[in-house]
Write an enzyme that holds these catalytic residues in place. Structure first.
Site, PDB file in Angstrom:
ATOM      1  N   LYS A 192       0.859  -1.195   0.000  1.00  0.00           N
ATOM      2  CA  LYS A 192       0.000   0.000   0.000  1.00  0.00           C
ATOM      3  C   LYS A 192       0.882   1.227   0.000  1.00  0.00           C
ATOM      4  O   LYS A 192       2.010   1.195   0.499  1.00  0.00           O
ATOM      5  CB  LYS A 192      -0.873   0.021   1.257  1.00  0.00           C
TER       6      LYS A 192
HETATM    7  N1  GLU Z   1      -7.285   0.066  -3.150  1.00  0.00           N
HETATM    8  C1  GLU Z   1      -8.030  -1.115  -3.425  1.00  0.00           C
HETATM    9  C2  GLU Z   1      -8.071  -2.026  -2.221  1.00  0.00           C
HETATM   10  O1  GLU Z   1      -7.912  -1.588  -1.114  1.00  0.00           O
HETATM   11  C3  GLU Z   1      -7.579  -1.806  -4.692  1.00  0.00           C
HETATM   12  C4  GLU Z   1      -6.177  -2.310  -4.712  1.00  0.00           C
HETATM   13  C5  GLU Z   1      -5.724  -2.825  -6.061  1.00  0.00           C
HETATM   14  O2  GLU Z   1      -6.513  -2.929  -6.973  1.00  0.00           O
HETATM   15  O3  GLU Z   1      -4.537  -3.127  -6.160  1.00  0.00           O
HETATM   16  O4  GLU Z   1      -8.330  -3.199  -2.325  1.00  0.00           O
END
Ligand code: GLU
Length: 420
Positions: A108
């Site tokens: 993240k």
């Molecule tokens: N931000 C989204 C999540 O928390 C998507 C992450 C992604 O597609 O890599 O799952």
């Protein structure tokens, strides 16, 4: 004395991990390894602002685990970003990708900023410089960012362009959540909200209910909340409450979701001042409205020890990451409220991201129907596995989901072995 609740997301993530790990027979080193992020990257960088000044920004990229494939996870822009928040979110991605069985790990990113106070040009320069700062540790086979809170297909396009300029070739697979005309996948934009509904409908059916005539409240009216509300209406569910950062609206006769969205679009993306519903204050009290389905689709720590006892919904389906604290989980479980955890309920986004990445590698673009067909299949199968294990082990669905995910990552780690 009143018990103080620990609201540190990283510590919460560790508590959730421990709760499930206690039920698995893990080697002590494995437990330590899986709890710890592989890499915590912090960057400080300057950005030229429109008024000619130069401002310093701080950003993070945390890579939690890549035993099952490249690191994967969103990037958020928010004034509340902290390293511990990003570390928690990164670990949730590891469990999410493992639970829905896509060949990725978890990561993240976050940049500390207030995008509502920045111009588009400032946002572009900040995004590009941040991408440059982390370009050594991302890549289509290494770590693949995606949209999250306050980031979208435009931000992903700037990241794609910046990374590709550095590589001197187009690298479409470096980010997902791109526009469909720039290597994005049909259905990606609505995938998280759609997944929330698919999973909610599974839970509703398991209780012997029909969606038609049920009511729902949605906290958050961004990408996840809007699409979830819209698709719930398609299923015959009545949306009686919606909140965003500015206000909460309530109408027991049902809110016209498209009309509310149209209003917000013209009103700096806010529902403030919308006159076809009652405004409730404080806006957080929308969570306590009597409804069948409650969808927290905003931020972490919304359902806590303080308000869990007042939740009247029968189902809580977590569109956001980390909206429910461990103490609240316990209270909701005791009340018989069915909580569908984030790593299952909001996994539609990362599943569609996986499909986007596969399409980029194969230089293909699948039809919308193909994407949603495959998406629903993966989600329903993950939901079934989770629900079955929860029943077998007599635990809540979060613990069951973690047990499946941790088991998979542990098996991959064990089989690969420890280097050197
Ligand atoms: N931000 C989204 C999540 O928390 C998507 C992450 C992604 O597609 O890599 O799952």
């Amino acid at each position: 004395m009143k018990k103080m609740e620990n609201l540190n997301p990283y510590q919460i993530a560790q508590m959730q991990f421990d709760r499930a790990a206690d039920k698995l027979d893990l080697e002590p080193w494995m437990r330590e390894f899986l709890k710890t992020p592989d890499r915590n990257v912090s960057v400080d960088f300057p950005v030229k602002m429109d008024d000619g000044s130069v401002k310093m920004f701080t950003g993070y990229r945390v890579q939690h685990n890549n035993s099952r494939g490249p690191y994967k996870g969103g990037l958020r822009f928010s004034p509340k970003v902290s390293l511990d928040e990003v570390r928690a979110l990164a670990s949730w991605m590891t469990w999410k990708t493992a639970l829905v069985d896509v060949p990725f790990g978890g990561a993240k990113g976050g940049v500390l900023c207030d995008p509502s106070k920045m111009s588009r040009a400032e946002l572009e320069r900040m995004t590009r410089r941040f991408t440059y700062e982390i370009s050594d540790i991302i890549g289509p086979d290494v770590d693949i960012p995606a949209p999250d809170v306050n980031t979208d297909a435009q931000v992903m396009s700037w990241m794609l362009d910046t990374y590709s300029m550095g590589q001197r070739r187009d690298v479409f697979g470096v980010v997902t959540g791109k526009p469909t005309f720039l290597g994005g996948s049909h259905g990606r934009d609505e995938a998280t909200g759609r997944g929330v509904v698919v999973i909610a409908m599974g839970a509703v059916k398991d209780e012997g209910l029909e969606p038609k005539g049920l009511t729902a409240v949605v906290q958050g009216f961004g990408n996840v909340g809007y699409h979830a509300a819209r698709i719930l209406v398609e299923k015959g569910v009545k949306i009686i409450g919606i909140s965003d950062i500015s206000t909460a609206i309530y109408n027991p006769d049902g809110i016209d979701v498209e009309d509310a969205k149209k209003y917000a679009k013209k009103n700096k993306l806010l529902l403030e001042g919308y006159d076809k519903a009652e405004h409730v204050s404080p806006k957080e009290s929308i969570l306590e409205v009597k409804t069948d389905i409650l969808i927290p689709a905003a931020l972490e720590n919304q359902i806590t020890m303080e308000n869990a006892g007042d939740i009247k919904a029968r189902f809580v389906v977590e569109g956001a990451n980390g909206p429910t604290t461990p103490d609240a989980d316990r209270i909701l479980y005791e009340k018989g409220i069915i909580v569908v955890p984030d790593i299952l309920a909001n996994a539609g986004g990362v599943i569609a991201s996986y499909f986007e990445w596969v399409q980029n590698i194969q230089r293909e673009q699948w039809a919308y129907e193909t994407v949603v067909g495959k998406l629903d299949e993966k989600l329903i199968s993950a939901y079934r596995n989770t629900r079955n294990l929860a029943e077998k082990e007599k635990v809540d669905m979060r613990t069951a989901a973690y047990m499946i995910a941790i088991g998979r990552v542990a098996e991959a780690t064990r089989t690969r072995g420890i280097f050197p």
